[in-house]
Design an enzyme around this catalytic site. Structure first.
Site: not given
Ligand SMILES: NC(=O)c1ccc[n+]([C@@H]2O[C@H](COP(=O)([O-])OP(=O)(O)OC[C@H]3O[C@@H](n4cnc5c(N)ncnc54)[C@H](OP(=O)(O)O)[C@@H]3O)[C@@H](O)[C@H]2O)c1
Length: 285
Positions: A10, A34, A58, A60, A123, A127
């Site tokens: 991610g 998973d 997550a 997301t 969402y 969380k």
């Molecule tokens: N993005 C934001 O603005 C934001 C804001 C606040 C908090 N967060 C939190 O910060 C964290 C990182 O966010 P991010 O933006 O880096 O996320 P992201 O780019 O959407 O990446 C999601 C990651 O989770 C993996 N994933 C999804 N479904 C899964 C499953 N069923 N089992 C195992 N792995 C799974 C994906 O793997 P694949 O590539 O294999 O699908 C990917 O590695 C998350 O917990 C998110 O909720 C994000």
């Protein structure tokens, strides 16, 4: 340190892989494990015997969660519970990545780590429920709430604005959602410091300062030297399936308690755009 990262493919996970490249790292995507498969989760944690697990995986897609509740709760809540149970069994510490979207946005001044959760989206609810269960399962869990992530290696707000600005003379961006943009390398560095400091409890970790989406877009366009005009609009003019908090600025007090500070978001944006000087990412006071 032995570290296992879930969500390594991610936006944040890719920076965590870089940050922990000198450590004994196990980096997992959904294809490797998973979160909805408890026996696989147990197997990879038993196999990697991590001192720290960072759960950055997550579902997301904030709008997608509204129509895919089963996936939202299956991955974000139940999946996190599977990891926490396996962590407890293996004696591993856990950092769980959480979100500003578990607040309702009505506070008007920065949210403290102790403020009451009141999510207004599926969402956020997924969380919030995960946080509550993880605190019961693992009393020494560290929950790191962050917001508005941007970085290289995946879609994010600045990348979208740059793409739109390159194609149009004028773009419209909402000016009634205020939060804290956070650059993924800065957050990865902060997470590494929190591991070293053996952090526990709820910690808010974002770049410092805040802005509206419109103000963020203005800065992106200005810093990249584009002639595009950015027009402020309201959320009501651009309805989306999921509601977003109007105000989700996270107070840094809980992070400062660990003597960690994060740079200003404007500085982080300049580094993202490749035009700013390299800054110390987190400064120990
Ligand atoms: N993005 C934001 O603005 C934001 C804001 C606040 C908090 N967060 C939190 O910060 C964290 C990182 O966010 P991010 O933006 O880096 O996320 P992201 O780019 O959407 O990446 C999601 C990651 O989770 C993996 N994933 C999804 N479904 C899964 C499953 N069923 N089992 C195992 N792995 C799974 C994906 O793997 P694949 O590539 O294999 O699908 C990917 O590695 C998350 O917990 C998110 O909720 C994000």
């Amino acid at each position: 340190m032995r570290i296992t990262v879930f969500g390594a493919s991610g936006l944040l996970g890719q920076e965590l892989v870089k940050e922990f490249s000198g450590e004994q790292l196990t980096a997992l995507s959904s294809k490797d494990a998973d979160l909805r498969d408890p026996s696989r989760i147990r197997e990879v944690i038993r196999g990697s015997r991590p001192e720290w697990i960072i759960l950055a995986a997550a579902y997301t897609d904030v709008d997608g969660c509204e129509s895919n509740r089963d996936v939202a709760f299956g991955v974000n809540t139940q999946g996190a519970i599977h990891v926490a149970l396996a962590a407890r069994e293996a004696g591993s510490r856990l950092i769980f990545l959480s979100t500003d979207y578990l607040f309702d946005g009505k506070k008007g001044v920065p949210y403290e780590a102790s403020d009451t959760r009141n999510p207004i989206s599926v969402y956020g609810e997924s969380k919030a429920q995960a946080e509550e269960r993880l605190l019961e399962i693992l009393p020494d869990v560290c929950i790191v709430r962050t917001s508005w992530l941007f970085g290289h290696g995946g879609p994010c707000f600045p990348a979208t604005i740059l793409k739109l600005a390159a194609a149009r003379p004028e773009i419209a961006v909402v000016n009634d959602q205020r939060g804290c943009p956070t650059f993924t390398p800065d957050l990865a560095s902060t997470l590494a410091q929190l591991c070293r400091k053996s952090a526990r409890g709820i910690v808010h970790a974002t770049n410092s300062g805040d802005c509206t989406r419109y103000e963020f877009a203005i800065e992106i366009v200005r810093a990249s030297g584009m002639p595009t005009t950015v027009k402020p609009v309201t959320t009501a003019e651009f309805p989306r399936p999921a509601r977003r908090p109007a105000y989700s600025v996270l107070s840094a007090d809980s992070l400062h308690a660990y003597n960690v500070r994060m740079p200003e978001w404007q500085h982080a944006l300049r580094r993202y755009l490749g035009s700013g000087p390299a800054a110390p990412v987190s400064v120990v006071l």
